[in-house]
Design a protein around this motif. Structure first.
Motif, PDB file in Angstrom:
ATOM      1  N   GLN A 285      -7.843  -1.713   4.283  1.00 22.83           N
ATOM      2  CA  GLN A 285      -7.285  -1.806   2.926  1.00 22.83           C
ATOM      3  C   GLN A 285      -8.144  -1.021   1.940  1.00 22.83           C
ATOM      4  O   GLN A 285      -7.618  -0.298   1.086  1.00 22.83           O
ATOM      5  CB  GLN A 285      -7.175  -3.267   2.473  1.00 22.83           C
ATOM      6  CG  GLN A 285      -6.595  -3.422   1.070  1.00 22.83           C
ATOM      7  CD  GLN A 285      -5.142  -2.979   0.983  1.00 22.83           C
ATOM      8  OE1 GLN A 285      -4.283  -3.529   1.653  1.00 22.83           O
ATOM      9  NE2 GLN A 285      -4.855  -1.977   0.152  1.00 22.83           N
ATOM     10  N   GLN A 286      -9.469  -1.140   2.039  1.00 18.21           N
ATOM     11  CA  GLN A 286     -10.351  -0.399   1.141  1.00 18.21           C
ATOM     12  C   GLN A 286     -10.173   1.108   1.328  1.00 18.21           C
ATOM     13  O   GLN A 286     -10.161   1.866   0.361  1.00 18.21           O
ATOM     14  CB  GLN A 286     -11.818  -0.780   1.368  1.00 18.21           C
ATOM     15  CG  GLN A 286     -12.755  -0.056   0.421  1.00 18.21           C
ATOM     16  CD  GLN A 286     -14.208  -0.444   0.596  1.00 18.21           C
ATOM     17  OE1 GLN A 286     -14.534  -1.403   1.293  1.00 18.21           O
ATOM     18  NE2 GLN A 286     -15.085   0.307  -0.031  1.00 18.21           N
TER      19      GLN A 286
ATOM     20  N   ASN B  91      -7.036   2.107  -0.376  1.00 22.27           N
ATOM     21  CA  ASN B  91      -7.229   2.100  -1.830  1.00 22.27           C
ATOM     22  C   ASN B  91      -7.904   3.372  -2.332  1.00 22.27           C
ATOM     23  O   ASN B  91      -7.808   3.702  -3.513  1.00 22.27           O
ATOM     24  CB  ASN B  91      -8.047   0.886  -2.267  1.00 22.27           C
ATOM     25  CG  ASN B  91      -7.315  -0.416  -2.074  1.00 22.27           C
ATOM     26  OD1 ASN B  91      -6.100  -0.449  -1.854  1.00 22.27           O
ATOM     27  ND2 ASN B  91      -8.042  -1.517  -2.132  1.00 22.27           N
TER      28      ASN B  91
ATOM     29  N   LEU C 286      -0.149   0.207   6.005  1.00 25.10           N
ATOM     30  CA  LEU C 286      -0.568   0.544   4.649  1.00 25.10           C
ATOM     31  C   LEU C 286      -0.190   1.971   4.242  1.00 25.10           C
ATOM     32  O   LEU C 286      -0.603   2.448   3.190  1.00 25.10           O
ATOM     33  CB  LEU C 286      -2.078   0.334   4.508  1.00 25.10           C
ATOM     34  CG  LEU C 286      -2.545  -1.121   4.653  1.00 25.10           C
ATOM     35  CD1 LEU C 286      -4.059  -1.195   4.727  1.00 25.10           C
ATOM     36  CD2 LEU C 286      -2.006  -1.965   3.501  1.00 25.10           C
TER      37      LEU C 286
END
Length: 126
Positions: free
Chosen positions: A22-23, A26, A57
Protein backbone atom coordinates in the motif's frame (compact mmCIF):
# COMPACT_ATOMS: atom_id res chain seq x y z
CA UNK A 1 11.17 -1.31 4.96
CA UNK A 2 13.86 1.08 3.75
CA UNK A 3 13.07 2.84 0.47
CA UNK A 4 15.78 4.57 -1.51
CA UNK A 5 14.70 6.89 -4.33
CA UNK A 6 17.35 6.29 -7.00
CA UNK A 7 15.82 8.80 -9.45
CA UNK A 8 12.48 10.49 -9.87
CA UNK A 9 11.35 7.36 -11.75
CA UNK A 10 13.00 4.47 -9.88
CA UNK A 11 13.11 3.50 -6.22
CA UNK A 12 14.45 0.39 -4.48
CA UNK A 13 13.95 -1.31 -1.15
CA UNK A 14 14.56 -4.37 0.88
CA UNK A 15 12.02 -7.22 1.00
CA UNK A 16 8.39 -6.13 1.03
CA UNK A 17 5.57 -7.58 3.04
CA UNK A 18 2.01 -7.59 1.72
CA UNK A 19 1.28 -4.71 4.12
CA UNK A 20 4.10 -2.61 2.56
CA UNK A 21 2.54 -2.71 -0.89
CA UNK A 22 0.00 0.00 0.00
CA UNK A 23 2.82 2.43 0.84
CA UNK A 24 4.46 1.67 -2.51
CA UNK A 25 1.14 2.31 -4.29
CA UNK A 26 0.78 5.61 -2.41
CA UNK A 27 4.09 6.71 -3.96
CA UNK A 28 2.49 6.53 -7.42
CA UNK A 29 4.35 3.38 -8.45
CA UNK A 30 3.03 1.75 -11.62
CA UNK A 31 5.50 -1.16 -11.98
CA UNK A 32 6.49 -3.22 -8.94
CA UNK A 33 9.59 -5.27 -9.79
CA UNK A 34 10.79 -8.23 -7.71
CA UNK A 35 14.48 -9.09 -8.16
CA UNK A 36 14.44 -11.83 -5.53
CA UNK A 37 13.89 -15.53 -6.16
CA UNK A 38 11.20 -17.11 -3.97
CA UNK A 39 12.55 -19.26 -1.15
CA UNK A 40 15.84 -17.40 -0.83
CA UNK A 41 15.28 -17.08 2.94
CA UNK A 42 12.97 -18.83 5.35
CA UNK A 43 9.94 -16.67 6.11
CA UNK A 44 10.30 -14.55 2.97
CA UNK A 45 6.98 -13.24 1.65
CA UNK A 46 6.21 -15.14 -1.57
CA UNK A 47 6.17 -13.13 -4.79
CA UNK A 48 2.63 -14.35 -5.61
CA UNK A 49 1.27 -12.74 -2.43
CA UNK A 50 2.92 -9.39 -3.16
CA UNK A 51 1.94 -9.55 -6.85
CA UNK A 52 -1.71 -10.18 -5.96
CA UNK A 53 -1.77 -7.15 -3.65
CA UNK A 54 0.01 -5.01 -6.25
CA UNK A 55 -2.59 -5.95 -8.88
CA UNK A 56 -5.41 -5.23 -6.42
CA UNK A 57 -3.95 -1.75 -5.91
CA UNK A 58 -3.58 -1.07 -9.65
CA UNK A 59 0.13 -1.75 -10.09
CA UNK A 60 1.70 -4.11 -12.59
CA UNK A 61 3.91 -6.70 -10.85
CA UNK A 62 7.03 -7.84 -12.70
CA UNK A 63 9.16 -10.84 -11.68
CA UNK A 64 12.85 -10.51 -12.59
CA UNK A 65 14.65 -12.70 -10.04
CA UNK A 66 18.38 -13.26 -10.02
CA UNK A 67 20.97 -14.21 -7.44
CA UNK A 68 23.10 -11.45 -6.03
CA UNK A 69 25.94 -10.43 -8.38
CA UNK A 70 24.47 -12.62 -11.16
CA UNK A 71 22.98 -9.88 -13.36
CA UNK A 72 22.91 -10.93 -17.01
CA UNK A 73 22.71 -8.72 -20.10
CA UNK A 74 19.19 -10.06 -20.52
CA UNK A 75 18.26 -8.82 -17.01
CA UNK A 76 19.78 -5.44 -17.77
CA UNK A 77 18.01 -5.18 -21.14
CA UNK A 78 14.64 -6.14 -19.63
CA UNK A 79 15.07 -3.44 -16.98
CA UNK A 80 16.01 -0.93 -19.70
CA UNK A 81 12.70 -1.77 -21.40
CA UNK A 82 10.90 -1.00 -18.13
CA UNK A 83 12.76 2.31 -17.71
CA UNK A 84 11.84 3.26 -21.28
CA UNK A 85 8.12 2.97 -20.42
CA UNK A 86 8.63 6.13 -18.30
CA UNK A 87 6.35 4.56 -15.70
CA UNK A 88 7.15 4.97 -12.01
CA UNK A 89 9.10 1.84 -10.92
CA UNK A 90 9.79 0.34 -7.50
CA UNK A 91 12.11 -2.63 -7.30
CA UNK A 92 12.88 -4.81 -4.29
CA UNK A 93 15.08 -7.71 -3.17
CA UNK A 94 16.50 -8.93 0.16
CA UNK A 95 18.39 -5.72 1.00
CA UNK A 96 17.88 -3.49 -2.05
CA UNK A 97 21.53 -3.88 -3.13
CA UNK A 98 20.97 -6.10 -6.17
CA UNK A 99 18.16 -3.81 -7.34
CA UNK A 100 20.51 -0.84 -7.21
CA UNK A 101 23.19 -2.78 -9.12
CA UNK A 102 20.67 -3.67 -11.83
CA UNK A 103 19.46 -0.08 -12.06
CA UNK A 104 23.03 1.26 -12.30
CA UNK A 105 23.86 -1.13 -15.15
CA UNK A 106 20.67 -0.28 -17.05
CA UNK A 107 20.94 3.45 -16.37
CA UNK A 108 24.52 3.58 -17.62
CA UNK A 109 23.34 2.20 -20.97
CA UNK A 110 20.34 4.51 -21.38
CA UNK A 111 22.13 7.57 -20.01
CA UNK A 112 19.30 8.24 -17.60
CA UNK A 113 19.05 10.49 -14.58
CA UNK A 114 21.93 10.73 -12.18
CA UNK A 115 21.37 8.98 -8.88
CA UNK A 116 19.53 11.00 -6.26
CA UNK A 117 21.37 12.25 -3.24
CA UNK A 118 21.28 9.71 -0.41
CA UNK A 119 18.98 12.01 1.57
CA UNK A 120 16.03 10.86 -0.54
CA UNK A 121 15.21 7.81 1.55
CA UNK A 122 12.10 6.71 3.37
CA UNK A 123 11.97 4.51 6.44
CA UNK A 124 8.84 2.64 7.44
CA UNK A 125 8.10 0.18 10.18
CA UNK A 126 4.72 -0.69 8.68
Amino acid sequence: MHIEHLTTQVSASDQLSVEDVQQIANMGVELLVCNRPDGEDEGQTPYADIAAEAKRLGMEPVLMPFSSYQITESDRDKFITLIETRKRIHTYCRSGARCKRLWRQANSVVGGEEEYNRCHTTESNA
